[in-house]
Each structure stands twice: as structure tokens, then as C-alpha cells.
Motif scaffolding. Structure first.
Motif, mmCIF file in Angstrom:
data_model
loop_
_atom_site.group_PDB
_atom_site.id
_atom_site.type_symbol
_atom_site.label_atom_id
_atom_site.label_comp_id
_atom_site.label_asym_id
_atom_site.label_seq_id
_atom_site.Cartn_x
_atom_site.Cartn_y
_atom_site.Cartn_z
ATOM 1 N N GLU A 22 5.301 59.231 75.224
ATOM 2 C CA GLU A 22 4.483 58.077 75.604
ATOM 3 C C GLU A 22 3.879 58.271 76.999
ATOM 4 O OE1 GLU A 22 2.578 54.424 75.158
ATOM 5 O OE2 GLU A 22 3.544 55.696 73.652
ATOM 6 N N ASP A 23 4.685 58.749 77.931
ATOM 7 C CA ASP A 23 4.186 59.025 79.276
ATOM 8 C C ASP A 23 3.068 60.065 79.231
ATOM 9 O OD1 ASP A 23 4.474 58.983 82.335
ATOM 10 O OD2 ASP A 23 4.789 61.103 81.848
ATOM 11 N N ALA A 24 3.262 61.106 78.462
ATOM 12 C CA ALA A 24 2.238 62.154 78.346
ATOM 13 C C ALA A 24 0.968 61.603 77.711
ATOM 14 C CB ALA A 24 2.778 63.329 77.535
ATOM 15 N N GLY A 69 -9.301 55.427 79.063
ATOM 16 C CA GLY A 69 -8.933 54.408 78.079
ATOM 17 C C GLY A 69 -7.653 54.687 77.328
ATOM 18 N N LEU A 70 -6.738 55.423 77.919
ATOM 19 C CA LEU A 70 -5.505 55.781 77.226
ATOM 20 C C LEU A 70 -4.346 54.817 77.503
ATOM 21 C CD1 LEU A 70 -5.589 59.642 77.740
ATOM 22 C CD2 LEU A 70 -6.334 58.332 75.745
ATOM 23 N N GLN A 71 -4.492 53.980 78.524
ATOM 24 C CA GLN A 71 -3.410 53.051 78.860
ATOM 25 C C GLN A 71 -3.207 52.055 77.731
ATOM 26 O OE1 GLN A 71 -1.391 53.276 81.582
ATOM 27 N NE2 GLN A 71 -2.490 55.179 81.936
ATOM 28 N N ARG A 72 -1.947 51.760 77.460
ATOM 29 C CA ARG A 72 -1.639 50.794 76.417
ATOM 30 C C ARG A 72 -0.310 50.125 76.716
ATOM 31 N NH1 ARG A 72 -0.128 54.344 71.063
ATOM 32 N NH2 ARG A 72 1.863 55.159 71.787
ATOM 33 N N GLN A 94 -1.170 47.637 72.118
ATOM 34 C CA GLN A 94 -2.513 47.170 72.452
ATOM 35 C C GLN A 94 -3.039 48.000 73.602
ATOM 36 O OE1 GLN A 94 -2.119 42.913 73.145
ATOM 37 N NE2 GLN A 94 -3.276 42.538 71.267
ATOM 38 N N ARG A 95 -4.270 48.460 73.459
ATOM 39 C CA ARG A 95 -4.930 49.184 74.541
ATOM 40 C C ARG A 95 -5.373 48.182 75.598
ATOM 41 N NH1 ARG A 95 -4.018 54.274 74.214
ATOM 42 N NH2 ARG A 95 -4.392 55.249 72.215
ATOM 43 N N GLU A 96 -5.384 48.625 76.843
ATOM 44 C CA GLU A 96 -5.864 47.765 77.934
ATOM 45 C C GLU A 96 -7.295 47.345 77.648
ATOM 46 O OE1 GLU A 96 -5.403 49.316 81.862
ATOM 47 O OE2 GLU A 96 -3.229 49.286 81.736
#
Length: 126
Positions: A22-24, A69-72, A94-96
Motif C-alpha cells: 500500500e505504501d509503495a 493521483g495515487l493517494q487514497r 476512495q481516491r483523494e
């Protein structure tokens, strides 16, 4: 039943490798993502917009994917282990900046190199 569900030490191993994945993912650590997928023509990943068959296709997709756009936010995570060498990880996310809910399923296998994703699926709900 010949195997134990969620043996504590095995569950802890998979939870740790899933956290690393998940971190990666959210930090676009492509080398870690590549490492955590099984290097095999049998590995597959069905994405929200692509179907990838074999490690080479998955690796090429990761290399060409935008890093924005990868943060979720994970809404729910369910990890289940079956015996010592097999596990599934399923999340809702959910994506930011988006109200859509996504789903991710992973099948993990303990290999000689460690835990690896052998199959994955990502989809978005309308």
C-alpha cells in the motif's frame, strides 16, 4: 479442515507485506510494486481500465503509469490467510478528491522469494 484460517503469525506477515504494498502504491515506488508481484507468466492483474496477463505486462503498465493521483483512503481491509502459504487481501477505497468507491482484491502466495501477489483486480463502483 487441513489448514488453519488466520494463523496469527502468518496473518501478521501478510498484513505487513500488504502495508508495504500500500505504501509503495500511494508513493509510486515502482521497484517495490514490481518486487511484490510474482515474476511469472501466470500472474494477472485486472485494472479499472486494463487487463494485464503475465508479469511483463504488469511491469510495463507500472513503468508507464502517471505518478499523480495515487493517494487514497482505505475504507475497509479484509485479509484472510489459508494455511501458511496462501492469502487474500480485499479493500474498499476512495481516491483523494473522488466520491467513487473502489475495490481491490489480491491473491498472495508465499514463494521462495517471499509473499507475492499472483492475481489482482481493481474496479470502481459508479
Amino acid at each position: 479442515m487441513p489448514y488453519t484460517i488466520n494463523q496469527p503469525e502468518v496473518l501478521a506477515e501478510v498484513e505487513a507485506v500488504f502495508a508495504r504494498y500500500e505504501d509503495a502504491l500511494v508513493h509510486n515506488k515502482v521497484e517495490v510494486l514490481d518486487e511484490l508481484f510474482w515474476d511469472s507468466p501466470h500472474t494477472l492483474r485486472y485494472g479499472a481500465t486494463e487487463n494485464l496477463y503475465g508479469y511483463a505486462q504488469i511491469q510495463a503498465f507500472r513503468a508507464g503509469r502517471p505518478a499523480q493521483g495515487l493517494q487514497r483512503r482505505l475504507l475497509r481491509t479484509v485479509i484472510t490467510t489459508y494455511g501458511r502459504d496462501f492469502a487474500t487481501a480485499n479493500v474498499e477505497f476512495q481516491r483523494e478528491g473522488s466520491a467513487r468507491t473502489g475495490r481491490q482484491s489480491q491473491t498472495w502466495l508465499r514463494t521462495e522469494a517471499g509473499w507475492r501477489v499472483v492475481a489482482a483486480h481493481v474496479s470502481l463502483l459508479d
